[in-house]
Design a protein around this motif. Sequence first.
Motif, PDB file in Angstrom:
ATOM      1  N   ASP A   1      -1.151   3.875  -9.122  1.00 53.09           N
ATOM      2  CA  ASP A   1      -0.630   2.700  -8.411  1.00 53.09           C
ATOM      3  C   ASP A   1       0.654   2.206  -9.054  1.00 53.09           C
ATOM      4  OD1 ASP A   1      -2.863   2.966  -6.873  1.00 53.09           O
ATOM      5  OD2 ASP A   1      -3.652   0.961  -7.249  1.00 53.09           O
TER       6      ASP A   1
ATOM      7  N   ILE B   1      -6.795   6.876  -0.668  1.00 54.40           N
ATOM      8  CA  ILE B   1      -6.364   5.626  -1.303  1.00 54.40           C
ATOM      9  C   ILE B   1      -5.153   5.036  -0.581  1.00 54.40           C
ATOM     10  CG2 ILE B   1      -7.269   6.239  -3.568  1.00 54.40           C
ATOM     11  CD1 ILE B   1      -4.486   7.103  -4.417  1.00 54.40           C
TER      12      ILE B   1
ATOM     13  N   GLN C   1      -3.816  11.955  -2.346  1.00 52.98           N
ATOM     14  CA  GLN C   1      -4.170  10.686  -1.706  1.00 52.98           C
ATOM     15  C   GLN C   1      -5.680  10.504  -1.646  1.00 52.98           C
ATOM     16  OE1 GLN C   1      -4.580  10.195   2.571  1.00 52.98           O
ATOM     17  NE2 GLN C   1      -3.168  11.906   2.862  1.00 52.98           N
TER      18      GLN C   1
ATOM     19  N   PRO D   1      -7.548   4.675  -8.526  1.00 56.03           N
ATOM     20  CA  PRO D   1      -8.699   4.001  -7.912  1.00 56.03           C
ATOM     21  C   PRO D   1      -9.557   5.001  -7.160  1.00 56.03           C
ATOM     22  CG  PRO D   1      -6.742   3.664  -6.577  1.00 56.03           C
ATOM     23  CD  PRO D   1      -6.291   4.400  -7.813  1.00 56.03           C
ATOM     24  N   THR D   2     -10.773   4.628  -6.878  1.00 53.10           N
ATOM     25  CA  THR D   2     -11.632   5.445  -6.032  1.00 53.10           C
ATOM     26  C   THR D   2     -11.258   5.215  -4.581  1.00 53.10           C
ATOM     27  OG1 THR D   2     -13.437   5.324  -7.628  1.00 53.10           O
ATOM     28  CG2 THR D   2     -14.023   5.919  -5.373  1.00 53.10           C
ATOM     29  N   GLY D   3     -11.195   6.288  -3.820  1.00 52.55           N
ATOM     30  CA  GLY D   3     -10.767   6.183  -2.432  1.00 52.55           C
ATOM     31  C   GLY D   3     -11.728   5.383  -1.571  1.00 52.55           C
ATOM     32  N   ASP D   4     -11.208   4.915  -0.481  1.00 57.74           N
ATOM     33  CA  ASP D   4     -11.973   4.144   0.484  1.00 57.74           C
ATOM     34  C   ASP D   4     -12.894   5.088   1.251  1.00 57.74           C
ATOM     35  OD1 ASP D   4     -12.942   2.548   2.486  1.00 57.74           O
ATOM     36  OD2 ASP D   4     -10.992   1.838   3.186  1.00 57.74           O
TER      37      ASP D   4
ATOM     38  N   GLN E   1      -9.084  10.377  -3.703  1.00 54.82           N
ATOM     39  CA  GLN E   1      -9.552  10.167  -5.062  1.00 54.82           C
ATOM     40  C   GLN E   1     -11.052   9.861  -5.057  1.00 54.82           C
ATOM     41  OE1 GLN E   1      -7.845  10.637  -7.834  1.00 54.82           O
ATOM     42  NE2 GLN E   1      -5.919  11.120  -6.771  1.00 54.82           N
TER      43      GLN E   1
ATOM     44  N   THR F   1       0.862  -1.184   0.000  1.00 59.52           N
ATOM     45  CA  THR F   1       0.000   0.000   0.000  1.00 59.52           C
ATOM     46  C   THR F   1       0.895   1.229   0.000  1.00 59.52           C
ATOM     47  OG1 THR F   1      -0.132   0.294   2.404  1.00 59.52           O
ATOM     48  CG2 THR F   1      -1.676  -1.280   1.401  1.00 59.52           C
TER      49      THR F   1
ATOM     50  N   LEU G   1      -5.411   1.284   0.376  1.00 56.48           N
ATOM     51  CA  LEU G   1      -5.799   0.313  -0.640  1.00 56.48           C
ATOM     52  C   LEU G   1      -4.572  -0.425  -1.166  1.00 56.48           C
ATOM     53  CD1 LEU G   1      -8.356   2.430  -2.718  1.00 56.48           C
ATOM     54  CD2 LEU G   1      -8.799   0.962  -0.736  1.00 56.48           C
TER      55      LEU G   1
END
Length: 611
Positions: free
Chosen positions: A187, A174, A486, A164-167, A488, A47, A177
């Motif tokens: 990534d 992100i 960070q 990616p879409t953030g958590d 997203q 990560t 992730l």
Amino acid sequence: MPSMSSARLAALTVAAVCSAAAVVPTIVFPTPAHADSVRIHDIQGTTRISPYAGQKVADVAGIVTAVRTYGSSRGFWMQDPSPDDDPATSEGVFVFTSSTPKVAVGDSVTVTGTVSEFVPGGASSGNQSVTEITKPSVTTVSTGNAVPAPVVLDEKSVPDEYAPTGDTAAAGSINGLTLAPSTYALDYYESLGGMNVQVADARVITATDPYSELWVTVKPHEHPSRRGGTVYGSYDARNSGRLQIQSLGSTADFPTANVGDTLEGTTTGPLDFNQFGGYTLVASALGTLHSGGLERETTKKQSRDELAVATYNVENLDPGDSTFDKHAAAIVNNLRSPDIVSLEEIQDDNGAADDGTVDASETVNKLIDAIVAAGGPRYDWRSIDPVDDQDGGEPGGNIRQVFLFDPERVSFVDRAGGDSTTAVGVTKVHGKAQLTASPGRIAPTDAAWSNSRKPLAGEFVFRGRTVFVIANHLNSKGGDQGLTAQYQPPVRSSEIQRHAQATVVNAFVKDILSAQKNADVIALGDMNDFEFSDTAKILEGDGELWSAIKSLPRSERYTYDYQGNEQVLDQILISPAIRRGCDFEYDSVHINSEFSDQISDHDPQVLRFRP
């Protein structure tokens, strides 16, 4: 801890980077002090946050790939020559020494220190963090070792999907992730953080800036502009091939490049992350600059029965600047002396001196005189001085919008009553719309304009036809999170005020069109937002206005070049009477944004039509 490695923070004179010594085929590492010695890929993890963050690690082994001997973030990068089989784990890491490192490229070293996550720009910036080893104790085991071969960044290796879409459980971050380097560009870059990377024959897509930085693309076919850049055409097309290039050594020989030039051959160095551009190749070896021959554009001269209206952000122009002759030449030669020019960022007569001065007569008249000297018309002008220190911009500068107009071609309707705090209104006289004051400011005391420029409205007459022009400079995008944040998707906090401003401007246009359905209305200026943005949609409303830059092919829709993305910030929006029949021409005149010697960071826009 001091900030990271942007060239903005580097000293003007930079020591040269140590070069690699002769290659020794055998790499010697000491016997680990304990059986479970930590490797670099263990520290980097899968990560963005190291599983060892905040912990002390011992005897971390690697080969020194690059050394930074300047600025506030001195240290070196090292890389494990024996990678694991997980593509998500980087094999490189930056060792922050704070003082000039005592290692050289090719040294085999072991490092004992504390794993830290450093956020360039601070936590409030929303930036990703850089995994580092700090407070290090460094042991050199051998010298002259081969540096691990660079990872080649190219069209095939970098994914098309950006991030990616953030958590949602972590407020959109992100960080937690697991990296998917074959799926997302961010990534992929993160999985190579601190490692030796390389680009080849890379096309420049943002010109060299004053800090010796430029941007290239490793995807030459990704949304190309007609002139060599990369166009940012939607929030879903963030252009994953963009990469910032800095120099690891002296910036004295850094190439002065324009958009469309090429760094021929290979450019190689560690992949870093910094506050001012995100992922950055800090080049220990730069390709050779090959010029693409880009030239500044010139628009077509308006015909006798065409009205030419332009917008031009002249970037904090004040009497002490040396750019008046260049701006004048651009207006006369490249814009072909438009009939009306809306200028943004005209400062008061003493620039940034914050002494209560708000008058800008000296600034404007100096530009008008320069235009005459360049062979252009003697423009007349109208504006309204702001209240001191209430309109944002550079402190003390009191930037404002100014109308220039050619009195031989167009007349201005002067109607008393407009001042810095009085709102202009719309009345209906003999079936026609009319401003209550000309020039006048739109709702200057509305909260939407707090610490921001108030729109300037004016009534012009061309060949007997009234044209309403509204000059704008909406709220800056400063403070928005970057595309590499960070979080997203990134948070665009500046939109809140800009949307409120767009709502006020649209309501004013509605008032004009309610009084006169077929009125010729132009709202133009530095909108500080894209033609596809919600700001533009609010300005356009239910058809009251339409952003005319959308009449251009997508490859030509840009007025600004930021971090490798050519994008629209400046717009000219037109009412239905102008749009109807498509009897207009629009030109984004590229004279600044693509060039290293730009006199403004914005390209001017010109609309030609027959009222």
